[in-house]
Design an enzyme around this catalytic site. Sequence first.
Site, short mmCIF file in Angstrom:
data_model
loop_
_atom_site.label_atom_id
_atom_site.label_comp_id
_atom_site.label_asym_id
_atom_site.label_seq_id
_atom_site.Cartn_x
_atom_site.Cartn_y
_atom_site.Cartn_z
N HIS A 1 -10.02 17.05 -11.83
CA HIS A 1 -10.90 16.93 -10.87
C HIS A 1 -12.44 18.12 -10.80
O HIS A 1 -12.25 18.43 -11.65
CB HIS A 1 -9.55 17.95 -10.18
N ASP B 1 -14.08 21.24 -9.08
CA ASP B 1 -14.00 22.29 -8.93
C ASP B 1 -15.94 22.36 -7.88
O ASP B 1 -16.71 22.69 -8.79
CB ASP B 1 -14.16 23.75 -9.44
N TRP C 1 0.63 -1.38 0.32
CA TRP C 1 0.19 0.04 0.26
C TRP C 1 0.11 1.84 0.01
O TRP C 1 1.96 1.31 -0.29
CB TRP C 1 -1.16 0.18 1.06
N HIS D 1 -7.12 20.02 -6.30
CA HIS D 1 -7.35 20.81 -7.32
C HIS D 1 -6.27 20.12 -8.22
O HIS D 1 -5.38 20.98 -9.55
CB HIS D 1 -7.37 22.40 -7.61
N HIS E 1 -14.90 26.89 -3.50
CA HIS E 1 -13.54 26.96 -4.46
C HIS E 1 -13.25 29.14 -4.55
O HIS E 1 -12.29 28.58 -4.70
CB HIS E 1 -13.44 26.34 -5.93
#
Length: 258
Positions: A73, A75, A61, A69, A79
């Site tokens: 991504h 928003d 892992w 961002h 933001h």
Amino acid sequence: MTVLDTLTKALAGGRVQVVDLTHTLDPDFPVIVLPAEFGQCARFRMDEVSAYDHRGPAWKWHNISMSEHTGTHFDAPIHWVTGRDVANGSTDAIDPAAFIGPVCVIDCSVGAAADEDYTLQPAEIEAWEAAHGPIPAGAWVLMRTDWSRRQGAEYLNLRADGAHSPGPSPNAVRALLDRGIIGFGTECVGTDAGQAAHFDPPYPAHAMLHGAGKYGLQCLKNLDKLPPTGAVLICPPLKIRGGTGSPLRVLALVEEIA
């Protein structure tokens, strides 16, 4: 047979296909670069914790870190300063129904290939509607530019006067808001054009969309694989408490055309 039964059978049979609109997160993927006096967006970082070894004999892992961002991504309204007081404006508070909906793709690839500072205008939205029908209220609108085919420095396209990349004009953002869209997405590092600081208002996609409680998607890819209309977008961000945005995996369901 229920609607969901029909959908799952269509997916299993290939009549509905899943298109991945997401870039792979890795340390080399470009992030937005702001003037030096401002805080900067962190690139993606992944550190190995164990790999079937003395640190953990049966598991592998990683710890990961990045900005909200970074990469492909989402928003959220909070933001941007115009959306700071929008009710349920953070990623954990948005109605999850907003993350699944119809998507309209406006093809601006020819204009963007000819002009790196290309801007979407209301006339092009009207021409798209003349060909494909009205943009429905509650739809996601994605601006296809094929910018996602660029890599590294060419993707950001920074010069002494800032970034040069395509985006919507202020009047185009107003036109989309008039149609009641739920969100707007692009293939570039931001929903605004690279030179949008000089627009009126500056950064209209951020200022007007988030001020109206709408959402943004950036760093998309494979928009050329979507039809102008008829696909369904799936774009749930991480449920971060007070989150202003989130890396995410954006998918589209596309029905096979006979």
